[in-house]
Design an enzyme around this catalytic site. Structure first.
Site, PDB file in Angstrom:
ATOM      1  N   THR A  40      84.429  26.969  26.505  1.00 19.90           N
ATOM      2  CA  THR A  40      83.599  28.163  26.271  1.00 19.90           C
ATOM      3  C   THR A  40      84.038  28.885  25.000  1.00 19.90           C
ATOM      4  OG1 THR A  40      83.317  28.407  28.640  1.00 19.90           O
ATOM      5  CG2 THR A  40      82.866  30.360  27.313  1.00 19.90           C
ATOM      6  N   HIS A  43      82.719  27.137  22.037  1.00 20.42           N
ATOM      7  CA  HIS A  43      81.300  27.459  21.791  1.00 20.42           C
ATOM      8  C   HIS A  43      81.176  28.811  21.069  1.00 20.42           C
ATOM      9  CE1 HIS A  43      79.823  24.106  24.080  1.00 20.42           C
ATOM     10  NE2 HIS A  43      80.414  24.501  25.180  1.00 20.42           N
TER      11      HIS A  43
END
Ligand code: NAD
Ligand code: ZN
Length: 344
Positions: A40, A43
């Site tokens: 995450t 990202h």
């Protein structure tokens, strides 16, 4: 304090000076010791379409951590100053039907630490006491900082009775490798893990007694034959986020097989639904961890000898974060730990 932040709606992250947060009456202030980098965070760093839709800069990122309580609000009774703690990264609403029923992991309005509010990649983190988890100080700090993804692996794997079952895991990323170790520890019969990245499969291999398969040059049907399996896998843990891997899994399940879906699929990934119907498969979506049953189970597993340390490939000072993110993006790493104690 030092903090790793997304300052503008563009690729990149910056180490900034930020004010130490002030705990409110029900909050806990934690001195962060170790953090680990999650997909995450990558990202958010790369500013892909998910990040563009989700993240509102400026914001401190990160949600995988371990630290020590240094201050708390006057209504906090759950923890004390000096406790070693982790944090559940999903802050639940407390208002929805599931929250009221005590099923907090099913909350319909969670806020993510380091996603929807300031995160843990900093010298200090402030979160509600209801999200703080006291941990066993005998467990190494590096391992404790991986409890969030270990929780994903535990929650996905322990949906099903694994004893004596043949387990297929697609995706040998950090979470797939940890799930393989959990399946082994839970007395599964065969544990098979697939990937397309030899570096990842090498990590899985070092976890012991796990069959690793590079699906670029071997088929699961052949693997079944070589293991003496006849009817297919009993349990599937989809941990790649790749629709090809999911289709391969569905094609290799035994009748009545059960599948946990953890990997995040792109768009509307297609599968052969007739295989699900005629082979009577159960597919279950898995998100996050069960609050706090998963924390209890994974602690007990580690205390009983579950070893996830082979998944930790690098330990860096937090000031070397850029190298850590580069390594993560290359796929040539397992979990990467950032140390916030040195020089802090
Ligand atoms: P990761 O990206 O590090 O690992 C995924 C692995 O799958 C990689 O090693 C990749 O090479 C492999 N892969 C790609 N194509 C494949 C194929 N065809 N067959 C087999 N393997 C293939 O991710 P991770 O951190 O280990 O997390 C695993 C997955 O779970 C990711 O999709 C992640 O987004 C997701 N995730 C979901 C939750 C949740 O709450 N549902 C939480 C954390 C992570
Ligand atoms: Zn809720």
């Amino acid at each position: 304090m030092r903090a790793l932040a997304k300052l503008a709606p563009a690729p990149g992250l910056e180490m900034i000076e930020a004010p130490v947060p002030e705990p409110g009456p029900t909050d806990v202030l934690i001195r962060v010791k170790r953090t680990s980098i999650c997909g995450t965070d990558v990202h958010i760093h790369q500013w892909d379409s998910w990040a563009q839709q989700t993240i509102k800069p400026p914001m401190i990122i990160g949600h995988e951590f371990v630290g020590e309580v240094v201050a708390k609000g006057d209504q906090v009774v759950e923890v004390d100053v000096g406790d070693l703690v982790d944090g559940e990264g999903h802050i639940t609403c407390g208002q929805c039907r599931n929250c009221h029923a005590g099923r907090r992991h099913l909350c319909n309005d969670t806020k993510g630490v380091g996603v929807n509010r300031d995160g843990a990649f900093a010298d200090y983190l402030c979160i509600p006491a209801t999200n703080v988890v006291k941990v066993d100080p005998d467990i190494p700090l590096d391992v404790l900082s991986c409890f969030d993804p270990l929780g994903n692996a535990t929650h996905a794997a322990l949906q099903w009775d694994l004893v004596g079952e043949d387990v297929l895991i697609t995706g040998a990323g950090p979470i797939g490798c940890m799930a393989a170790a959990i399946a082994r520890k839970s007395a599964a019969r065969h544990v098979v893990i697939t990937d397309v990245n030899p570096d990842r499969l090498a990590i899985a291999d070092s976890m012991g007694a796990i069959t690793t398969v590079d699906v670029r040059n071997a088929s699961l049907a052949d693997v079944q034959k070589s293991l003496g399996m006849k009817e297919g896998f009993d349990i599937g843990l989809e941990m790649s986020g790749n629709p090809v891997a999911l289709r391969d899994m569905i094609a290799n399940m035994a009748h009545g097989g059960r599948i946990s879906l953890l990997g995040i699929m792109p768009g509307e990934a297609a599968i052969d639904w007739n295989k699900v119907v005629f082979n009577m498969l159960t597919l279950r979506g898995i998100y996050g961890r069960e609050i706090y049953e998963t924390w209890y189970k994974m602690t007990a597993l580690i205390q009983a000898g579950l070893d996830i340390s082979p998944v930790i490939s690098h330990r860096l000072n937090c000031t070397d974060f850029a190298y850590g993110f580069e390594l993560m993006a290359s796929g040539k790493s397992g979990k990467i730990i950032l140390d916030w104690e040195e020089g802090g």
